[in-house]
Design a protein around this motif. Structure first.
Motif, PDB file in Angstrom:
ATOM      1  N   ASP A 213      -1.368  10.835  -1.645  1.00 27.91           N
ATOM      2  CA  ASP A 213      -2.586  11.031  -2.442  1.00 27.91           C
ATOM      3  C   ASP A 213      -2.556  10.177  -3.711  1.00 27.91           C
ATOM      4  OD1 ASP A 213      -3.501  12.802  -0.578  1.00 27.91           O
ATOM      5  OD2 ASP A 213      -2.962  14.611  -1.714  1.00 27.91           O
ATOM      6  N   ILE A 214      -1.394  10.105  -4.361  1.00 25.35           N
ATOM      7  CA  ILE A 214      -1.271   9.302  -5.582  1.00 25.35           C
ATOM      8  C   ILE A 214      -1.465   7.818  -5.266  1.00 25.35           C
ATOM      9  CG2 ILE A 214       0.355   8.500  -7.346  1.00 25.35           C
ATOM     10  CD1 ILE A 214       1.531  11.328  -7.363  1.00 25.35           C
ATOM     11  N   LEU A 215      -0.828   7.337  -4.210  1.00 22.61           N
ATOM     12  CA  LEU A 215      -0.930   5.921  -3.858  1.00 22.61           C
ATOM     13  C   LEU A 215      -2.357   5.552  -3.456  1.00 22.61           C
ATOM     14  CD1 LEU A 215       2.390   5.362  -1.844  1.00 22.61           C
ATOM     15  CD2 LEU A 215       1.931   4.906  -4.260  1.00 22.61           C
ATOM     16  N   LEU A 216      -2.998   6.403  -2.687  1.00 20.90           N
ATOM     17  CA  LEU A 216      -4.377   6.125  -2.273  1.00 20.90           C
ATOM     18  C   LEU A 216      -5.331   6.118  -3.457  1.00 20.90           C
ATOM     19  CD1 LEU A 216      -4.582   8.214   1.017  1.00 20.90           C
ATOM     20  CD2 LEU A 216      -4.880   5.743   0.827  1.00 20.90           C
ATOM     21  N   ALA A 217      -5.038   6.930  -4.468  1.00 19.12           N
ATOM     22  CA  ALA A 217      -5.922   7.019  -5.632  1.00 19.12           C
ATOM     23  C   ALA A 217      -5.690   5.891  -6.622  1.00 19.12           C
ATOM     24  CB  ALA A 217      -5.726   8.368  -6.328  1.00 19.12           C
ATOM     25  N   GLN A 218      -4.438   5.433  -6.783  1.00 23.52           N
ATOM     26  CA  GLN A 218      -4.106   4.526  -7.882  1.00 23.52           C
ATOM     27  C   GLN A 218      -3.804   3.091  -7.457  1.00 23.52           C
ATOM     28  OE1 GLN A 218      -1.116   6.324 -10.393  1.00 23.52           O
ATOM     29  NE2 GLN A 218      -2.270   8.219 -10.629  1.00 23.52           N
ATOM     30  N   MET A 219      -3.272   2.890  -6.273  1.00 22.08           N
ATOM     31  CA  MET A 219      -2.949   1.529  -5.826  1.00 22.08           C
ATOM     32  C   MET A 219      -4.165   0.605  -5.784  1.00 22.08           C
ATOM     33  SD  MET A 219       0.110   0.317  -5.104  1.00 22.08           S
ATOM     34  CE  MET A 219       1.809   0.811  -4.767  1.00 22.08           C
ATOM     35  N   PRO A 220      -5.314   1.067  -5.265  1.00 15.89           N
ATOM     36  CA  PRO A 220      -6.459   0.153  -5.138  1.00 15.89           C
ATOM     37  C   PRO A 220      -6.977  -0.404  -6.458  1.00 15.89           C
ATOM     38  CG  PRO A 220      -6.756   2.076  -3.733  1.00 15.89           C
ATOM     39  CD  PRO A 220      -5.581   2.367  -4.604  1.00 15.89           C
ATOM     40  N   GLU A 221      -6.627   0.213  -7.562  1.00 11.38           N
ATOM     41  CA  GLU A 221      -7.136  -0.243  -8.866  1.00 11.38           C
ATOM     42  C   GLU A 221      -6.254  -1.327  -9.488  1.00 11.38           C
ATOM     43  OE1 GLU A 221      -9.999   0.962  -9.663  1.00 11.38           O
ATOM     44  OE2 GLU A 221      -9.972   2.410  -8.007  1.00 11.38           O
ATOM     45  N   LEU A 222      -5.119  -1.646  -8.870  1.00 10.90           N
ATOM     46  CA  LEU A 222      -4.140  -2.552  -9.476  1.00 10.90           C
ATOM     47  C   LEU A 222      -4.240  -3.956  -8.889  1.00 10.90           C
ATOM     48  CD1 LEU A 222      -1.055  -0.146  -9.407  1.00 10.90           C
ATOM     49  CD2 LEU A 222      -2.655  -0.522 -11.297  1.00 10.90           C
ATOM     50  N   SER A 223      -3.756  -4.930  -9.658  1.00 14.31           N
ATOM     51  CA  SER A 223      -3.697  -6.311  -9.167  1.00 14.31           C
ATOM     52  C   SER A 223      -2.635  -6.433  -8.079  1.00 14.31           C
ATOM     53  CB  SER A 223      -3.375  -7.270 -10.315  1.00 14.31           C
ATOM     54  OG  SER A 223      -2.030  -7.088 -10.743  1.00 14.31           O
ATOM     55  N   LEU A 224      -2.692  -7.520  -7.328  1.00 18.19           N
ATOM     56  CA  LEU A 224      -1.734  -7.743  -6.244  1.00 18.19           C
ATOM     57  C   LEU A 224      -0.301  -7.740  -6.770  1.00 18.19           C
ATOM     58  CD1 LEU A 224      -1.428  -8.468  -3.192  1.00 18.19           C
ATOM     59  CD2 LEU A 224      -1.388 -10.866  -3.911  1.00 18.19           C
ATOM     60  N   LEU A 225      -0.050  -8.427  -7.872  1.00 20.79           N
ATOM     61  CA  LEU A 225       1.297  -8.502  -8.420  1.00 20.79           C
ATOM     62  C   LEU A 225       1.782  -7.129  -8.866  1.00 20.79           C
ATOM     63  CD1 LEU A 225       3.753 -10.144  -9.266  1.00 20.79           C
ATOM     64  CD2 LEU A 225       2.599 -10.671 -11.423  1.00 20.79           C
ATOM     65  N   THR A 226       0.933  -6.359  -9.540  1.00 20.91           N
ATOM     66  CA  THR A 226       1.322  -5.028 -10.000  1.00 20.91           C
ATOM     67  C   THR A 226       1.592  -4.098  -8.829  1.00 20.91           C
ATOM     68  OG1 THR A 226       0.027  -5.293 -12.026  1.00 20.91           O
ATOM     69  CG2 THR A 226       0.653  -3.066 -11.421  1.00 20.91           C
ATOM     70  N   ARG A 227       0.780  -4.201  -7.787  1.00 22.24           N
ATOM     71  CA  ARG A 227       1.024  -3.375  -6.594  1.00 22.24           C
ATOM     72  C   ARG A 227       2.371  -3.697  -5.967  1.00 22.24           C
ATOM     73  NH1 ARG A 227      -2.225  -3.822  -2.190  1.00 22.24           N
ATOM     74  NH2 ARG A 227      -3.434  -5.625  -2.848  1.00 22.24           N
ATOM     75  N   LEU A 228       2.695  -4.993  -5.924  1.00 20.66           N
ATOM     76  CA  LEU A 228       3.985  -5.401  -5.381  1.00 20.66           C
ATOM     77  C   LEU A 228       5.127  -4.816  -6.207  1.00 20.66           C
ATOM     78  CD1 LEU A 228       5.744  -7.173  -3.499  1.00 20.66           C
ATOM     79  CD2 LEU A 228       5.407  -9.048  -5.132  1.00 20.66           C
ATOM     80  N   LEU A 229       5.055  -4.947  -7.523  1.00 19.70           N
ATOM     81  CA  LEU A 229       6.121  -4.467  -8.389  1.00 19.70           C
ATOM     82  C   LEU A 229       6.247  -2.941  -8.338  1.00 19.70           C
ATOM     83  CD1 LEU A 229       5.583  -6.740 -11.525  1.00 19.70           C
ATOM     84  CD2 LEU A 229       7.184  -7.061  -9.632  1.00 19.70           C
ATOM     85  N   TRP A 230       5.115  -2.251  -8.308  1.00 21.84           N
ATOM     86  CA  TRP A 230       5.174  -0.788  -8.271  1.00 21.84           C
ATOM     87  C   TRP A 230       5.766  -0.303  -6.951  1.00 21.84           C
ATOM     88  CZ3 TRP A 230       0.698   3.260  -7.847  1.00 21.84           C
ATOM     89  CH2 TRP A 230       1.184   4.505  -8.256  1.00 21.84           C
ATOM     90  N   THR A 231       5.405  -0.962  -5.858  1.00 23.37           N
ATOM     91  CA  THR A 231       5.941  -0.582  -4.554  1.00 23.37           C
ATOM     92  C   THR A 231       7.450  -0.767  -4.507  1.00 23.37           C
ATOM     93  OG1 THR A 231       3.859  -1.231  -3.487  1.00 23.37           O
ATOM     94  CG2 THR A 231       5.786  -0.999  -2.076  1.00 23.37           C
ATOM     95  N   ILE A 232       7.932  -1.914  -4.992  1.00 23.42           N
ATOM     96  CA  ILE A 232       9.373  -2.159  -5.006  1.00 23.42           C
ATOM     97  C   ILE A 232      10.080  -1.140  -5.891  1.00 23.42           C
ATOM     98  CG2 ILE A 232      11.174  -3.817  -5.609  1.00 23.42           C
ATOM     99  CD1 ILE A 232       9.196  -6.052  -4.969  1.00 23.42           C
TER     100      ILE A 232
END
Length: 370
Positions: A213-232
């Motif tokens: 639920d957190i990832l679906l709500a917050q990931m789409p609002e981030l840039s590609l680079l930020t999504r990569l860093l947060w996932t790692i």
């Protein structure tokens, strides 16, 4: 030609190639021999070869038809790490011929490792530039802008439903998206409790649902680079068991919401800092490009595992050495890792500023590492 795998060694290689190339030669061939175990500094120094290839073509104002890089190592694991490090570069640069040998035997890529990010916690090397005209260079705007939130949400919905990421496509963006989705799945696979207090049954379902639920709500609002860093970042915390906390009864695990929230803010801060460095290279350097390396180091010295402790101690020493080299002895004392830090990001942005008026030895170069 045999090359010493350092910034200076690669510059010496390029200087010796000028006479041949200025007479119309159309092939560059470099050989690297890795003695002993491949350490992070040796791996990242291989990018200097690409920088020299780039600047030679820039000065000659023509493309070198064949650029051959042959690397020899004694370890099969190290051979796969090298292939992994160059995976994206080789995928998008048809003119770069990479051959990796283990004890003089050519190592072929393995499906087991293909498009995997897990090897040594290294993200493959990327070339980032100002223009999107060159397929082999990721445009700076790709990392700075967010995709359509609806598109990202559909992608993640499909991921959680199908349990597998969509295959990597032909574009750099699709390749990076694949890595993000692949590591997202791995976060859930690596979620676990501690010995004697497993994450099982309904408890696991509730934790996974809360994280989805957190990832679906917050990931789409981030840039590609930020999504990569947060996932790692989330993945490393799943490995270190820092994403979960026991409830007061000591029997039920729950998602540590504060840790998840702070890791997102950290990823945003790291992403903004990296974007600034990339922007400086793409706009202000002569080559209008930079090479980006991302690596996670294990630095957990509070462990009973002797092998992990040795790796962590070696990582801390290597990081301290590189900080001293870049900042000097006195200033490096300001950058001390706390004993409690289990993993550490290392980002490296390298650009090549050059002066195009050159003598027979080639152009003058001012290389910058950050």
């Amino acid at each position: 030609m045999r090359v010493t795998n350092t910034a200076e060694g690669w510059k010496n290689f390029a200087d010796q190639m000028w006479e041949l190339l200025e007479k119309g030669g159309d092939r560059l061939r470099a050989e690297i021999y890795i003695a002993g175990e491949l350490d992070p500094e040796q791996l990242s120094s291989l990018q200097y070869g690409l920088l020299e290839f780039d600047r030679i073509e820039a000065v000659l104002r023509r493309q070198i038809r064949r650029k051959q890089l042959r690397i020899y190592t004694n370890s099969l694991d190290d051979a796969y790490r090298i292939l992994h490090y160059f995976r994206i570069i080789c995928y998008v640069r048809n003119s770069l011929e990479l051959s990796v040998f283990q004890n003089n035997r050519l190592v072929k890529d393995s499906k087991e490792y293909q498009w995997s990010i897990s090897l040594g916690r290294i993200f493959p090397l990327l070339c980032v530039g100002k223009s999107s005209d060159n397929r082999s260079i990721a445009p700076y705007s790709l990392f700075a802008l967010a995709r359509s939130p609806e598109e990202v949400r559909r992608q993640m919905d499909a991921l959680f439903k199908n349990g597998t990421p969509a295959p990597a496509g032909e574009t750099l963006e699709s390749i990076i998206e694949y890595y993000i989705m692949d590591r997202t799945l791995q976060i859930f696979k690596d979620l676990s409790g501690t010995q004697g207090k497993g994450l099982l049954g309904e408890n696991r379902e509730n934790v996974e649902k809360a994280l989805q639920d957190i990832l679906l709500a917050q990931m789409p609002e981030l840039s590609l680079l930020t999504r990569l860093l947060w996932t790692i970042s989330l993945w490393t915390m799943a490995l270190s068991k820092d994403l979960l906390a026991l409830k007061e009864n000591g029997k039920i695990w729950e998602l540590d919401l504060e840790t998840v929230h702070c890791s997102r803010l950290d990823a945003i801060s790291y992403g903004e800092g990296l974007l600034q460095l990339l922007e400086n290279a793409c706009i202000h350097s002569d080559m209008r490009r930079a090479y980006l390396s991302i690596r996670i180091h294990r630095t957990d010295v509070i462990t009973d595992n002797a092998v992990n402790l040795a790796e962590a101690a070696q990582s801390r020493l290597a990081l301290r050495s590189r900080i001293q080299r870049l900042t000097g002895e006195d200033e490096s004392k300001l950058y001390q890792l706390r004993r409690s830090v289990k993993y550490c990001f290392e980002f490296r942005v390298t650009n090549d500023s050059l002066t195009l008026d050159h003598a027979s030895a080639g152009p003058r170069v001012a290389r910058q590492d950050f």
